[in-house]
Design a protein around this motif. Structure first.
Motif, PDB file in Angstrom:
ATOM      1  N   LEU A  32      51.146 -39.576 115.425  1.00  0.00           N
ATOM      2  CA  LEU A  32      51.017 -40.021 114.039  1.00  0.00           C
ATOM      3  C   LEU A  32      50.612 -38.831 113.185  1.00  0.00           C
ATOM      4  O   LEU A  32      49.698 -38.080 113.542  1.00  0.00           O
ATOM      5  N   VAL A  33      51.296 -38.641 112.066  1.00  0.00           N
ATOM      6  CA  VAL A  33      51.052 -37.482 111.215  1.00  0.00           C
ATOM      7  C   VAL A  33      50.835 -37.915 109.769  1.00  0.00           C
ATOM      8  O   VAL A  33      51.302 -38.973 109.331  1.00  0.00           O
ATOM      9  N   ASP A  34      50.116 -37.083 109.018  1.00  0.00           N
ATOM     10  CA  ASP A  34      49.952 -37.235 107.575  1.00  0.00           C
ATOM     11  C   ASP A  34      50.757 -36.130 106.913  1.00  0.00           C
ATOM     12  O   ASP A  34      50.596 -34.954 107.242  1.00  0.00           O
ATOM     13  N   VAL A  35      51.628 -36.503 105.976  1.00  0.00           N
ATOM     14  CA  VAL A  35      52.520 -35.542 105.322  1.00  0.00           C
ATOM     15  C   VAL A  35      52.175 -35.478 103.838  1.00  0.00           C
ATOM     16  O   VAL A  35      52.169 -36.499 103.144  1.00  0.00           O
ATOM     17  N   THR A  36      51.893 -34.278 103.346  1.00  0.00           N
ATOM     18  CA  THR A  36      51.506 -34.064 101.954  1.00  0.00           C
ATOM     19  C   THR A  36      52.564 -33.230 101.248  1.00  0.00           C
ATOM     20  O   THR A  36      53.058 -32.243 101.796  1.00  0.00           O
ATOM     21  N   GLY A  37      52.898 -33.640 100.024  1.00  0.00           N
ATOM     22  CA  GLY A  37      53.870 -32.896  99.228  1.00  0.00           C
ATOM     23  C   GLY A  37      53.767 -33.278  97.766  1.00  0.00           C
ATOM     24  O   GLY A  37      52.966 -34.142  97.385  1.00  0.00           O
ATOM     25  N   LEU A  38      54.581 -32.627  96.929  1.00  0.00           N
ATOM     26  CA  LEU A  38      54.637 -32.949  95.506  1.00  0.00           C
ATOM     27  C   LEU A  38      55.700 -34.020  95.283  1.00  0.00           C
ATOM     28  O   LEU A  38      56.853 -33.844  95.678  1.00  0.00           O
ATOM     29  N   SER A  39      55.313 -35.117  94.645  1.00  0.00           N
ATOM     30  CA  SER A  39      56.273 -36.182  94.368  1.00  0.00           C
ATOM     31  C   SER A  39      57.315 -35.714  93.360  1.00  0.00           C
ATOM     32  O   SER A  39      57.099 -34.741  92.619  1.00  0.00           O
ATOM     33  N   LYS A  40      58.439 -36.396  93.313  1.00  0.00           N
ATOM     34  CA  LYS A  40      59.511 -36.031  92.392  1.00  0.00           C
ATOM     35  C   LYS A  40      59.049 -36.177  90.950  1.00  0.00           C
ATOM     36  O   LYS A  40      58.449 -37.184  90.574  1.00  0.00           O
ATOM     37  N   GLY A  41      59.322 -35.180  90.137  1.00  0.00           N
ATOM     38  CA  GLY A  41      58.968 -35.239  88.733  1.00  0.00           C
ATOM     39  C   GLY A  41      59.981 -36.067  87.952  1.00  0.00           C
ATOM     40  O   GLY A  41      61.184 -35.866  88.076  1.00  0.00           O
ATOM     41  N   ARG A  81      50.477 -34.382  93.659  1.00  0.00           N
ATOM     42  CA  ARG A  81      50.236 -34.253  95.098  1.00  0.00           C
ATOM     43  C   ARG A  81      50.051 -35.635  95.715  1.00  0.00           C
ATOM     44  O   ARG A  81      49.164 -36.395  95.312  1.00  0.00           O
ATOM     45  N   VAL A  82      50.897 -35.959  96.696  1.00  0.00           N
ATOM     46  CA  VAL A  82      50.882 -37.275  97.334  1.00  0.00           C
ATOM     47  C   VAL A  82      50.862 -37.077  98.852  1.00  0.00           C
ATOM     48  O   VAL A  82      51.510 -36.168  99.379  1.00  0.00           O
ATOM     49  N   THR A  83      50.108 -37.930  99.534  1.00  0.00           N
ATOM     50  CA  THR A  83      50.047 -37.872 100.990  1.00  0.00           C
ATOM     51  C   THR A  83      50.495 -39.200 101.581  1.00  0.00           C
ATOM     52  O   THR A  83      49.966 -40.259 101.231  1.00  0.00           O
ATOM     53  N   ALA A  84      51.483 -39.138 102.461  1.00  0.00           N
ATOM     54  CA  ALA A  84      51.944 -40.311 103.212  1.00  0.00           C
ATOM     55  C   ALA A  84      51.210 -40.317 104.551  1.00  0.00           C
ATOM     56  O   ALA A  84      51.315 -39.364 105.338  1.00  0.00           O
ATOM     57  N   LEU A  85      50.458 -41.381 104.808  1.00  0.00           N
ATOM     58  CA  LEU A  85      49.575 -41.431 105.967  1.00  0.00           C
ATOM     59  C   LEU A  85      50.212 -42.154 107.150  1.00  0.00           C
ATOM     60  O   LEU A  85      51.006 -43.071 106.987  1.00  0.00           O
ATOM     61  N   ASN A  86      49.836 -41.688 108.335  1.00  0.00           N
ATOM     62  CA  ASN A  86      50.127 -42.432 109.571  1.00  0.00           C
ATOM     63  C   ASN A  86      51.620 -42.620 109.825  1.00  0.00           C
ATOM     64  O   ASN A  86      52.058 -43.726 110.153  1.00  0.00           O
TER      65      ASN A  86
END
Length: 207
Positions: free
Chosen positions: A103-112, A166-171
């Motif tokens: 299981l991973v947490d992925v962080t990135g910039l959401s679409k503008g 900045r948004v993080t998708a968890l699990n």
């Protein structure tokens, strides 16, 4: 060993699992990353690892960095660590850090999305579509009382810049990890657009 890696979003696809069910997956180019710097509590006041990812573009002006080795990377990101023992400068980290089922947490910039109104940005219902309301269909309505408090509260949902945050998708579950191709397939969607930079780390929620 560090539990994080830098990657790039390649796009979405589909994958049949072992149970025969079709799953939506996101393909991520995970690494390879190189340890550019190791920070310790005795020298820097905290433990951290700085990873370099991608090849730097040639710059006309001299880069303002004290470390010569960091100039070769396009991206540099720092990750806090509980302990930096066993981590050395120049060490390579690739998609082999993860295994199927992790299981991973992925962080990135959401679409503008640019400037957006309250209906698109906050899913407001808008005003009535009849009874003489000709220009209230997508309006926010009242934003506060007049005399008391006589101001607009901070955080009131209104029109404004949407996305590019900045948004993080968890699990998210890792369905496939291929170190030979630096490829990581995770279930579901991750933040950002195609070729967007991502920070991937192992999640503690499944432990």
């Amino acid at each position: 060993m560090t539990q994080e890696i830098i990657g790039k979003k390649l796009g979405m696809s589909q994958l049949f699992g072992a149970d025969g069910k079709l799953a939506a997956v996101t393909a991520i180019e995970a690494g390879p990353c190189t340890v550019a710097q190791v920070k310790t509590t005795t020298r820097d006041g905290y433990n951290a690892v700085q990873l370099g990812f991608g090849e730097a573009k040639r710059s006309r002006s001299s880069p303002r960095t004290p470390r010569q080795g960091a100039r070769q990377f396009r991206y540099l990101r720092e990750f806090r660590q509980a302990d930096t023992k066993g981590i050395k400068v120049g060490q390579k980290i690739d998609a082999g850090l993860f295994q199927t089922g992790d299981l991973v947490d992925v962080t990135g910039l959401s679409k503008g999305k640019g400037f957006a109104g309250v209906v698109k940005r906050h899913h407001f219902a808008g005003g009535p579509k009849t009874h003489g309301q000709s220009d209230r269909h997508r309006a926010p309505g009242s934003i506060g009382a007049g005399t008391s408090p006589g101001r607009v509260f901070k955080g009131t949902r209104m029109a404004g810049h949407m996305g590019n945050r900045r948004v993080t998708a968890l699990n998210l579950e890792v369905l496939q990890a291929d170190p030979d191709r630096n490829l990581l397939l995770v279930r579901g969607a991750v933040p950002g657009s195609r070729n967007g930079l991502l920070l991937i780390k192992k999640s503690g929620r499944g432990e």
